[in-house]
Design a protein around this motif. Structure first.
Motif, PDB file in Angstrom:
ATOM      1  N   ASN A 177     -15.819  -0.829  12.951  1.00  0.00           N
ATOM      2  CA  ASN A 177     -15.289  -0.406  11.658  1.00  0.00           C
ATOM      3  C   ASN A 177     -15.345  -1.513  10.620  1.00  0.00           C
ATOM      4  N   VAL A 178     -15.756  -2.720  11.027  1.00  0.00           N
ATOM      5  CA  VAL A 178     -15.865  -3.836  10.084  1.00  0.00           C
ATOM      6  C   VAL A 178     -17.198  -3.701   9.353  1.00  0.00           C
ATOM      7  N   THR A 179     -17.118  -3.322   8.087  1.00  0.00           N
ATOM      8  CA  THR A 179     -18.338  -3.098   7.293  1.00  0.00           C
ATOM      9  C   THR A 179     -18.582  -4.178   6.266  1.00  0.00           C
ATOM     10  N   ALA A 180     -17.542  -4.992   5.976  1.00  0.00           N
ATOM     11  CA  ALA A 180     -17.695  -6.054   4.981  1.00  0.00           C
ATOM     12  C   ALA A 180     -16.913  -7.272   5.433  1.00  0.00           C
ATOM     13  N   LEU A 181     -17.380  -8.406   4.994  1.00  0.00           N
ATOM     14  CA  LEU A 181     -16.726  -9.670   5.345  1.00  0.00           C
ATOM     15  C   LEU A 181     -15.707 -10.032   4.276  1.00  0.00           C
ATOM     16  N   ARG A 182     -14.469 -10.274   4.713  1.00  0.00           N
ATOM     17  CA  ARG A 182     -13.414 -10.654   3.788  1.00  0.00           C
ATOM     18  C   ARG A 182     -12.999 -12.097   4.043  1.00  0.00           C
ATOM     19  N   VAL A 183     -12.587 -12.788   2.994  1.00  0.00           N
ATOM     20  CA  VAL A 183     -12.062 -14.141   3.108  1.00  0.00           C
ATOM     21  C   VAL A 183     -10.540 -14.062   3.139  1.00  0.00           C
TER      22      VAL A 183
END
Length: 493
Positions: free
Chosen positions: A195-201
Motif C-alpha cells: 500500500n506504500v505508493t509514495a515516499l514521505r519524509v
C-alpha cells in the motif's frame, strides 16, 4: 559445592530465560502514585526569624510530600530515600514497589536565600510481587535500596532492588515526536508494503514534555537470601549486591552472570554466627569495598588481593565495655548501616544505640562515638518484646563530611556536628507544616521532674520511627522519611 561454589564464582544463566520486561509498566494507583495531586506544601521561609542559637545552624521546614491521612496502607510506607550526585533529583521507594522521583524547583535555587523545594518529576512501578514456586516463598515488591549512577548526558539512570532482583532504570525527557512514517500508520500499526505508493519524509512535532522511565537491565537469580544493599562502583561500570551471606559483583552491561566476591556461608548452617548487614564501595578506589556484620564488625576488602575476598584487608571492631554487658548486647551491637565519607578517609556505622565515626587508617576503635538514644538502654526488654530492637536505622553524611544524621523513634532524628561536637534532636511532625516554621530542638526526660519542653521517655511512640534519611550532597537540605510522608528541611543561619 553448589551453584555458588568457590571453584566457579560465575553465575549460571537461569533456565528457562525469564520473559523480557515490557517497555512500559503498569502502575497501581495509591497515595504515592498520586502524590503530585496531594499536599505539596512549599513554604517561603524568607521571613523566618533567626533564633538565638550561638551561631549554630537552625533547621526550617520546607516541604512535606504524601497524604496526611491517619489511615496509612502498608504499600505507601517509604522504604528508602536517595539524592542523586548533584542533588537535583530525589528518589523515594516504598513498600508497594513504586519509585517516586522529585526534581529541584528551579525558582527555589535562584531565590535569596536559596530554598530546597522539590516537585514530582516521575513516578513508576519498579517491582511487582512474585512467587517462588520452588521454595513456596512470596517475594515482596518492597524497594529496599535505590542508587543513582553519575549523569553523563541528559538521561538519568538508577538502580532499584527488592529482596531478589536488581533493576536498572532509564529516566529521560521527551518533548518531540515523529510523524509521517512510511512503514507504519499514525496509530502505530505496521502498514502493508504493497500500500506504500509514495515516499514521505517524516517530520518532527513538538509535544508537551513527558518524563519516561523504562527498564534497561534486570539482574536476577543471583541471591538465595534477601538483598540488603546495592552500591555502584566509582568506575560507574560495576556494582555490588549483598544479601545475608554473600556479596556479588555485577557489570552493568551483563545480566546473565555475576561474580561472588564474598561468601561467609558455613558448610554447616548450624555453625552460622553472623550475617552481612550492609555493604558499600569506596567513593574513589574502585577496588575497595566495606561490609558490616551482625557481630558489630566492619571488614574492608581489596579486590586486587584475591578474586574471593573472604579474607579481609582490615577489620574495624570496638571492644565491648564490660559494664554494659547484658542479654541484649549482641543484638544492639549489630550494625544496621555503614557509609563511607565523600572524601573516602572516614566511615560511619550505625548500631542500635549509637553512631560511630571510623578512620580507615585506625582499626582498633572509632575516633568518634555519638549516642543516639541512650535513654532507651533501660527499656531494651520491652523493645525486645515488641521487636523494635531489630529496627534497622540508616545514617548519612553531609556533603563536607562535617556532620552526620540518623533517625530515632517518635519521628525524632539526630544531627551531629563533628567540628563543634554539638548535636540536636529534631522532630518530623505534621504540627510544624506551617509558614516560617523553625524546628525546635527536642529533649527526652528519663526521670525525675520533667521540664516544659521535654518529653518523657515513657511517652515516646515507637510506631513512629525515622529509619531512612538523606542529605543533599552540596547544600544543607535533608530529606526524612516518616512512615508515608517525606519531610524536606533546610538550614537557616
Amino acid at each position: 559445592m553448589g551453584r555458588w561454589g568457590r571453584q566457579s564464582p560465575v553465575l549460571e544463566p537461569p533456565d528457562p530465560q525469564p520473559p523480557p520486561i515490557p517497555p512500559r509498566t503498569f502502575m497501581r494507583q495509591s497515595s504515592i502514585t498520586k502524590i503530585g495531586n496531594m499536599l505539596n506544601t512549599a513554604i517561603n521561609i524568607n521571613g523566618a526569624k533567626k533564633p538565638q542559637s550561638n551561631g549554630e545552624a537552625s533547621w526550617c521546614f520546607s516541604q512535606i510530600k504524601g497524604a496526611l491521612d491517619d489511615d496509612v496502607t502498608d504499600a505507601d510506607i517509604i522504604s528508602c530515600v536517595e539524592f542523586n550526585h548533584d542533588g537535583e533529583l530525589l528518589a523515594t521507594g516504598d513498600k508497594g514497589g513504586r519509585v517516586v522521583i522529585f526534581q529541584r524547583d528551579p525558582a527555589s535555587k535562584s531565590a535569596n536565600p536559596r530554598r530546597g523545594e522539590y516537585n514530582v518529576y516521575s513516578t513508576f512501578q519498579s517491582h511487582e510481587p512474585e512467587f517462588d514456586y520452588l521454595k513456596s516463598l512470596e517475594i515482596e515488591e518492597k524497594i529496599n535500596k535505590i542508587r543513582w549512577l553519575h549523569q553523563k548526558n541528559p538521561v538519568h539512570f538508577l538502580l532499584s532492588t527488592n529482596d531478589k532482583t536488581v533493576k536498572l532504570w532509564k529516566v529521560s525527557e521527551r518533548d518531540k515526536s515523529f510523524e509521517g512514517y512510511n512503514t507504519k500508520e499514525e496509530n502505530g500499526l505496521i502498514r502493508d508494503p504493497q500500500n506504500v505508493t509514495a515516499l514521505r519524509v517524516p517530520s518532527v512535532k513538538q509535544v508537551p514534555l513527558m518524563v519516561e522511565a523504562s527498564p534497561r537491565r534486570t539482574f536476577a537469580n543471583a541471591h538465595t537470601y534477601h538483598i540488603n544493599s546495592i552500591s555502584v562502583n566509582s568506575d560507574q561500570e560495576t556494582f555490588l549486591s549483598a544479601d545475608d551471606l554473600r556479596i556479588n559483583l555485577w557489570h552493568l552491561e551483563v545480566v546473565n552472570q555475576s561474580y561472588n566476591i564474598v561468601d561467609i556461608k558455613p558448610t554447616n548452617m548450624e555453625e552460622l554466627t553472623e550475617v552481612i548487614t550492609a555493604a558499600e564501595f569506596h567513593p574513589t578506589e574502585c577496588n575497595v569495598f566495606v561490609y558490616s556484620s551482625s557481630k558489630g564488625t566492619i571488614r574492608l576488602c581489596d579486590m586486587r588481593s584475591a578474586a574471593l575476598c573472604d579474607r579481609h584487608s582490615k577489620q574495624f571492631e570496638e571492644p565491648e565495655n564490660p559494664t554494659n554487658r547484658s542479654f541484649f548486647s549482641e543484638i544492639i551491637s549489630s550494625i544496621s548501616d555503614v557509609k563511607l565519607s565523600n572524601s573516602g578517609r572516614y566511615m560511619i556505622s550505625r548500631d542500635y544505640l549509637s553512631i560511630k565515626v571510623w578512620d580507615l587508617h585506625m582499626e582498633t576503635k572509632p575516633i568518634e562515638t555519638y549516642p543516639v538514644h541512650e535513654y532507651l538502654r533501660a527499656k531494651l526488654c520491652s523493645l525486645y518484646e515488641n521487636d523494635c530492637i531489630f529496627d534497622k536505622f540508616e545514617c548519612c553524611w553531609n556533603g563536607k563530611d562535617s556532620s552526620i544524621m540518623t533517625g530515632s523513634y517518635n519521628n525524632f532524628f539526630r544531627v551531629f556536628d563533628r567540628n563543634s561536637k554539638k548535636d540536636v534532636t529534631l522532630e518530623a511532625s505534621r504540627d510544624i507544616i506551617k509558614p516560617k516554621t523553625v524546628l525546635k530542638p527536642r529533649k527526652v526526660c528519663t526521670g525525675g521532674k520533667r521540664k516544659k519542653d521535654e518529653i518523657s521517655v515513657d511517652c515516646l511512640d515507637f510506631n513512629k520511627k525515622i529509619l531512612h534519611t538523606a542529605w543533599h550532597p552540596e547544600e544543607n537540605i535533608i530529606a526524612v522519611a516518616a512512615t508515608n510522608n517525606l519531610f524536606i528541611f533546610q538550614d537557616k543561619f
